[in-house]
Design an enzyme around this catalytic site. Structure first.
Site, PDB file in Angstrom:
ATOM      1  CG  ASP A 405      -2.076  -0.978   1.076  1.00  0.00           C
ATOM      2  OD1 ASP A 405      -2.401  -1.326  -0.075  1.00  0.00           O
ATOM      3  OD2 ASP A 405      -2.640  -1.390   2.108  1.00  0.00           O
ATOM      4  CB  VAL A 406       3.749   2.398   2.031  1.00  0.00           C
ATOM      5  CG1 VAL A 406       2.992   2.247   3.335  1.00  0.00           C
ATOM      6  CG2 VAL A 406       4.753   1.288   1.852  1.00  0.00           C
TER       7      VAL A 406
END
Lengths: 476, 92
Positions: A405-406
Site C-alpha cells: 500500500d505504501v
C-alpha cells in the site's frame, strides 16, 4: 503537601523528565534522555515514599511484588526479539492500564475517609480508561503477536453495542457519587469498560494497528493522570499528561500519513474490504510471476530465457543508485538481515544505497527503523518519505521488500479507493522496480497495485528471505 | 479548592510542554519514544506504592500488590527495552 519546598522538589523532578524527553532528537541523545526519564521516575517514587512512608506491616508484601515483577520485566525485555516489540509494547501498556484501574478501586473502596466529588469523578475516569486500555491493549498485543486474527473483527450490532456500553459506563459512573459504599459501582464500571475496550480494539486491525497502539498509549497516560488526581499527586498528574500528549501526537501523525481521520479508523473499521476474490488471485499468481520477463527480455535478445531473478540481478549490478523500501512483509519474513546484506554488497561495489521508510510502514510508529537499526543499518541512511520522494526519479533501482500500500500509485492516480489521497513513496519513478513481496495480492487496503503491471517492474514473489538470499547468491 | 486548581495547572502545563517537546521527535525515534512514554505512564507505580502507606484489609492488600507488580512490569520493562532499542541505532 503544598509548601514551597515540596513544590520546588516536584517541579525539579518534572523538569528532569521533560529534559529527558527533549533529548529525543538523535539516537545518542535519546539514550541519555531515556536514562534521565527513568531517573526522574525513581526520584518521584522516592519522594512520594519519603512523604508518606509505608506501614511496616505492609512493606514486605509491597517490596516482594516490586522485586519479583521488576525481575520478570527485566528478563523479558532484555531478551525479547525486536520483531516482537509492537506486541510487547501493547502488553506493557495493558499492564499499566490495569494498574491504574486497581489503584483507583483500592483507593476509593478502602477504609479511608469518604472521597469527595473531585476524587470520585477522577476515579470514574481512571477506572474506565484503565479497564478499557487494559482489555484493548491485550487484544492489540494478541493481534500483533499473531495469536489472534490480525484483520478487524466486526460483530453484529458492533456500533450499537459500543453505544450501549458507553451509556452503561456513564450510569455506573454516576452511581459513584451516591452516598454509601462505592465498591459495587466501581466493579460494574470496570467490567463494562473492559468489554468496551475489547470491542473497540477488536475491530481495528492490520495496517491500522499503528493508530490503535498510539491511541491506547495516549489513553493509559490519561488514566495515569486521573489516577494522580484521585490521590492528589502532582508528579503522577504531570507524567500522565505528558504521556497522553505524546500518544495523541503519534496518533495524529499516523492518521495524517494515511490521509484518514481518527473517527474513520475507529468507527469505519477497515475500509471497503479486500476483494473476496483473494483465492483466485493466489491461483493466478504463478502466471503473473512468469509474465513480466517478456517485455524486458525482448530488449535483451541474447538472453531469451531470462528469468525475473537474473533480470533483477542484472538491474542491481548495473545500478548506481538504489533505494530500499521496507514494509511489514519484511518483518513477517524476518528478511531484514538479507535485505541489509544485499544492500551492503552493492554498496561495496560502489552503488549509492538509501532506505525510504513510509511513516505507517509496519505495525507501530517507527517500527521499520528499529528493525533496520537492529540489522546494523547506519541510521543516516534511513530517510523519511518527504525527504526522499523526489529522488526516485533519478534512481536506478527501487527495491521493495514486503511493502504494498505504501508504494501503491493508485493512491495518487485513482479516486474513491480506500487509499486515495494517502501520501505514498514514488517507487514507480525509479528506472527499475524490484518487488520482493510474498504474492501479488493487494495490501491491507484491498486496492490492487498497478505498479506490478508496469514494464519497469521485476516481480520476485515468494518468501522475501529466500528471494533475497538467491539474489545475493546470484550477485556473488 | 486550591488543590484542584494546582492539579489543573500541572495537568495543562505538562500537556502543553509535552506537546511542544514531542512534536519535534523525528520519525525514526517514534518506537523508542512510545516505548519510553509507555514506561512513564506506569508512574501509577507511585500511587500503587502509596496504597501501602495506609491500613489495608487482606483483599485490598492483594489488589494493591497486583497494582504494584503490574506497574513495575511496565516501568522496568519499558525503560529496559527502550534502552536496548536505542543502543542498536548506530552510525558507521
Amino acid at each position: 503537601m503544598n509548601n514551597a519546598a515540596n513544590i520546588a522538589v516536584d517541579i525539579a523532578i518534572i523538569l528532569v523528565l521533560i529534559a529527558g524527553i527533549s533529548r529525543f532528537r538523535t539516537p545518542a541523545g535519546a539514550r541519555f534522555g531515556n536514562a534521565m526519564a527513568a531517573l526522574a521516575l525513581l526520584f518521584a517514587v522516592a519522594v512520594a515514599l519519603y512523604r508518606n512512608p509505608m506501614l511496616s506491616s505492609n512493606a514486605t508484601l509491597a517490596a516482594f511484588a516490586l522485586a519479583a515483577s521488576s525481575l520478570a520485566a527485566w528478563r523479558v525485555s532484555a531478551k525479547i526479539n525486536m520483531t516482537r516489540i509492537p506486541s510487547l509494547v501493547a502488553f506493557q501498556n495493558g499492564a499499566g492500564g490495569l494498574a491504574a484501574l486497581l489503584v483507583a478501586i483500592v483507593e476509593m473502596s478502602g477504609a479511608g475517609p469518604a472521597p469527595g466529588a473531585v476524587a470520585s469523578a477522577a476515579a470514574a475516569v481512571s477506572v474506565s480508561l484503565g479497564a478499557a486500555t487494559f482489555s484493548g491493549s491485550m487484544i492489540a498485543s494478541l493481534k500483533l503477536s499473531g495469536k489472534i486474527r490480525q484483520t478487524p473483527t466486526v460483530v453484529p450490532g458492533h456500533n450499537i453495542a459500543l453505544l450501549f456500553l458507553s451509556a452503561a459506563c456513564a450510569a455506573a459512573a454516576a452511581l459513584l457519587f451516591a452516598p454509601g459504599d462505592p465498591t459495587s459501582a466501581l466493579v460494574s464500571l470496570a467490567f463494562l469498560s473492559l468489554a468496551f475496550g475489547a470491542l473497540f480494539s477488536i475491530r481495528i486491525g492490520g495496517a491500522d494497528m499503528p493508530v490503535l497502539i498510539s491511541f491506547l498509549n495516549a489513553a493509559t497516560g490519561m488514566a495515569a493522570a486521573f489516577c494522580g488526581i484521585v490521590i492528589q499527586n502532582r508528579l503522577l498528574i504531570a507524567c500522565g499528561a505528558v504521556v497522553a500528549s505524546s500518544g495523541f501526537i503519534l496518533t495524529m501523525v499516523m492518521c495524517r500519513a494515511m490521509n484518514r481521520s481518527l473517527m474513520n479508523i475507529i468507527v469505519g473499521g477497515k475500509a471497503p474490504a479486500r476483494p473476496p476474490a483473494s483465492s483466485p488471485a493466489t491461483a493466478s499468481s504463478p502466471e503473473l510471476t512468469a509474465a513480466p520477463p517478456a517485455p524486458v527480455a525482448a530488449s535483451q535478445p541474447e538472453q531469451p530465457a531470462a528469468d525475473p531473478l537474473s533480470l533483477a540481478a542484472d538491474a542491481l549490478r548495473a545500478a548506481k543508485k538504489l533505494i530500499v523500501i521496507p514494509g511489514y512483509g519484511m518483518a513477517i519474513a524476518q528478511a531484514q538481515s538479507e535485505t541489509v546484506a544485499l544492500a551492503g554488497m552493492l554498496e561495496q561495489a560502489g552503488t549509492e544505497v538509501k532506505y525510504a521508510v513510509h511513516p505507517v510502514a509496519g505495525r507501530m510508529p517507527g517500527h521499520m527503523h528499529v528493525l533496520l537499526a537492529e540489522a546494523d543499518v547506519d541510521y543516516d541512511k534511513l530517510f523519511e518519505m518527504d525527504d526522499i520522494n523526489a529522488e526516485f526519479a533519478e534512481t536506478d533501482v527501487a527495491l521493495i521488500v514486503g511493502a504494498c500500500d505504501v508504494v501503491n500509485p493508485a493512491a495518487k492516480e485513482k479516486e474513491g479507493t480506500p487509499i486515495s489521497g494517502m501520501p505514498v513513496l514514488n517507487a514507480g519513478d525509479a528506472r527499475s522496480v524490484i518487488v520482493c513481496n510474498f504474492d501479488d495480492k493487494p495490501g491491507y487496503s484491498g486496492v490492487p497495485n498497478p505498479l506490478y503491471e508496469r514494464p519497469n517492474a521485476i516481480l520476485l514473489f515468494g518468501d522475501a528471505k529466500a528471494t533475497l538470499a538467491s539474489l545475493i547468491a546470484k550477485l556473488k | 479548592m486550591s488543590d484542584l486548581l494546582v492539579m489543573l495547572v500541572v495537568f495543562t502545563a505538562s500537556s502543553a510542554i509535552g506537546y511542544v517537546m514531542i512534536s519535534k521527535v523525528p520519525q525514526r525515534l517514534h518506537t523508542p519514544l512510545m516505548s519510553m512514554t509507555n514506561a512513564i505512564s506506569a508512574s501509577t507505580i507511585i500511587a500503587a506504592l502509596l496504597l501501602f502507606s495506609s491500613k489495608l484489609d487482606s483483599p485490598h492488600k492483594v489488589l494493591a500488590a497486583a497494582a504494584v507488580a503490574l506497574a513495575a512490569f511496565n516501568v522496568i520493562g519499558g525503560f529496559t527495552v527502550t534502552g536496548r532499542m536505542l543502543k542498536m541505532f548506530k552510525k558507521q
